[in-house]
Design a protein around this motif. Structure first.
Motif, PDB file in Angstrom:
ATOM      1  N   GLY A 136       0.812  -1.204   0.000  1.00  0.00           N
ATOM      2  CA  GLY A 136       0.000   0.000   0.000  1.00  0.00           C
ATOM      3  C   GLY A 136       0.849   1.259   0.000  1.00  0.00           C
ATOM      4  O   GLY A 136       1.976   1.270  -0.502  1.00  0.00           O
ATOM      5  N   LEU A 137       0.317   2.325   0.579  1.00  0.00           N
ATOM      6  CA  LEU A 137       0.993   3.621   0.604  1.00  0.00           C
ATOM      7  C   LEU A 137       1.874   3.738   1.841  1.00  0.00           C
ATOM      8  O   LEU A 137       1.432   3.458   2.959  1.00  0.00           O
ATOM      9  N   ARG A 138       3.110   4.186   1.624  1.00  0.00           N
ATOM     10  CA  ARG A 138       4.045   4.390   2.732  1.00  0.00           C
ATOM     11  C   ARG A 138       4.859   5.658   2.491  1.00  0.00           C
ATOM     12  O   ARG A 138       5.068   6.070   1.352  1.00  0.00           O
ATOM     13  N   SER A 139       5.340   6.223   3.579  1.00  0.00           N
ATOM     14  CA  SER A 139       6.247   7.364   3.483  1.00  0.00           C
ATOM     15  C   SER A 139       7.676   6.853   3.521  1.00  0.00           C
ATOM     16  O   SER A 139       8.045   6.102   4.423  1.00  0.00           O
ATOM     17  N   TYR A 140       8.488   7.256   2.525  1.00  0.00           N
ATOM     18  CA  TYR A 140       9.890   6.858   2.588  1.00  0.00           C
ATOM     19  C   TYR A 140      10.720   7.870   3.371  1.00  0.00           C
ATOM     20  O   TYR A 140      11.855   7.596   3.740  1.00  0.00           O
ATOM     21  N   GLU A 141      10.146   9.039   3.647  1.00  0.00           N
ATOM     22  CA  GLU A 141      10.837  10.005   4.494  1.00  0.00           C
ATOM     23  C   GLU A 141      10.648   9.679   5.973  1.00  0.00           C
ATOM     24  O   GLU A 141      11.515   9.970   6.793  1.00  0.00           O
ATOM     25  N   HIS A 142       9.500   9.105   6.294  1.00  0.00           N
ATOM     26  CA  HIS A 142       9.197   8.728   7.683  1.00  0.00           C
ATOM     27  C   HIS A 142       8.706   7.279   7.689  1.00  0.00           C
ATOM     28  O   HIS A 142       7.530   7.011   7.970  1.00  0.00           O
ATOM     29  N   PRO A 143       9.591   6.340   7.386  1.00  0.00           N
ATOM     30  CA  PRO A 143       9.168   4.944   7.201  1.00  0.00           C
ATOM     31  C   PRO A 143       8.642   4.272   8.462  1.00  0.00           C
ATOM     32  O   PRO A 143       7.957   3.251   8.374  1.00  0.00           O
ATOM     33  N   LYS A 144       8.934   4.833   9.630  1.00  0.00           N
ATOM     34  CA  LYS A 144       8.483   4.212  10.877  1.00  0.00           C
ATOM     35  C   LYS A 144       7.089   4.674  11.293  1.00  0.00           C
ATOM     36  O   LYS A 144       6.542   4.174  12.276  1.00  0.00           O
ATOM     37  N   ASN A 145       6.542   5.634  10.551  1.00  0.00           N
ATOM     38  CA  ASN A 145       5.238   6.184  10.917  1.00  0.00           C
ATOM     39  C   ASN A 145       4.145   5.754   9.947  1.00  0.00           C
ATOM     40  O   ASN A 145       4.389   5.572   8.754  1.00  0.00           O
ATOM     41  N   GLU A 146       2.939   5.618  10.489  1.00  0.00           N
ATOM     42  CA  GLU A 146       1.779   5.355   9.652  1.00  0.00           C
ATOM     43  C   GLU A 146       1.366   6.645   8.931  1.00  0.00           C
ATOM     44  O   GLU A 146       1.754   7.747   9.333  1.00  0.00           O
ATOM     45  N   LEU A 147       0.568   6.498   7.889  1.00  0.00           N
ATOM     46  CA  LEU A 147       0.004   7.640   7.178  1.00  0.00           C
ATOM     47  C   LEU A 147      -1.482   7.743   7.505  1.00  0.00           C
ATOM     48  O   LEU A 147      -2.195   6.741   7.518  1.00  0.00           O
ATOM     49  N   LYS A 148      -1.927   8.950   7.774  1.00  0.00           N
ATOM     50  CA  LYS A 148      -3.317   9.176   8.171  1.00  0.00           C
ATOM     51  C   LYS A 148      -4.043   9.942   7.068  1.00  0.00           C
ATOM     52  O   LYS A 148      -3.597  11.016   6.653  1.00  0.00           O
ATOM     53  N   PRO A 149      -5.169   9.402   6.564  1.00  0.00           N
ATOM     54  CA  PRO A 149      -5.923  10.124   5.529  1.00  0.00           C
ATOM     55  C   PRO A 149      -6.675  11.310   6.112  1.00  0.00           C
ATOM     56  O   PRO A 149      -7.259  11.228   7.191  1.00  0.00           O
TER      57      PRO A 149
END
Length: 251
Positions: A197-210
């Protein structure tokens, strides 16, 4: 550039679906969005991916400062827009020739992840320095891999149609035609894969919130995705394995 993928290949986030899409849009039905793309870009190329969807691109009318490239290697297709500033360094790192362009670079980086997995996916994308967006499709594994640079410098949008198919494009009007109000800019500093799915490569340890995105009419129009500083992801561990192993399921 344009890509439409069946929901069985790339499951778009539910948050992209707008409750205010009063007129259902069907991107793949009867080749609707592909025909719209060809009508707007007469010299374009459309690739039918069979039951997986389609890719389309045109080398006309692009910004010379943000060039558009297409490449295919061993049934892996990539449409790349922009440039990678540290391409010479990456060529050396991956042992590639001096004629390797950005689209082939993305394919080779993906193949390294898929076949050997020596690095976390977020590190591989984070190592691309420049202004870019890209869409990659692995025909062998029916896997999608897409990303945008950390500043969102290159126009890149995504959405979902009435049947849940994922639409990716650099033209907001094209995404609107295929998704009605169920679309938004692709999140900067992020990558999307079929399995993860969608992930942040700048903050890989954090979830993404819509976060619901509201248009000028007050209607919910897809969602933007923000890094959730309070929620941590489970770390993705990639033990070293023999190169014959397939890492597509971990990407």
């Amino acid at each position: 550039m344009l890509a439409v993928f069946e929901k069985t290949v790339a499951n778009s986030p539910e948050a992209l679906q707008s409750p205010h899409s009063s007129v259902p849009a069907y991107a793949l039905k009867e080749g609707y969005l592909a025909n719209q793309f060809v009508s707007k870009n007469p010299n374009s190329v459309t690739l039918n991916l069979g039951s997986s969807g389609l890719l389309a691109y045109s080398l006309d009318n692009h910004d010379p400062l943000v060039p558009r490239l297409f490449a295919v290697v061993d049934d892996i297709f990539c449409i790349f827009q922009g440039h990678i500033d540290n391409l010479p360094f990456l060529r050396q790192q991956y042992g590639l020739s001096k004629i390797t362009n950005e689209a082939i670079m993305v394919i080779e980086a993906y193949r390294t992840l898929r076949d050997r997995g020596p690095y976390p996916v977020d590190k591989v994308v984070r190592d691309f320095h420049g202004k870019f967006s890209f869409i990659l499709f692995d025909g062998t594994k029916s896997t999608v891999f897409a990303a945008s640079d950390a500043d969102g410098s290159v126009p890149f949008f995504w959405g979902t149609d009435a049947e849940g198919h994922l639409v990716l494009a650099d033209d907001t009007e094209m995404v609107k035609k295929g998704c009605s109000k169920s679309y938004s800019p692709f999140p900067k500093g992020c990558f999307f894969t079929s399995s993860g799915g969608l992930r942040s490569y700048e903050h890989p340890k954090n979830e993404l919130k819509p976060v619901p995105r509201v248009d000028s009419s007050g209607d919910v129009c897809g969602a933007t995705f923000k890094v959730d500083a309070e929620t941590k992801r489970e770390p993705t561990k990639m033990p070293r394995v023999d190169s014959s192993q397939n890492w597509a399921g971990h990407i």
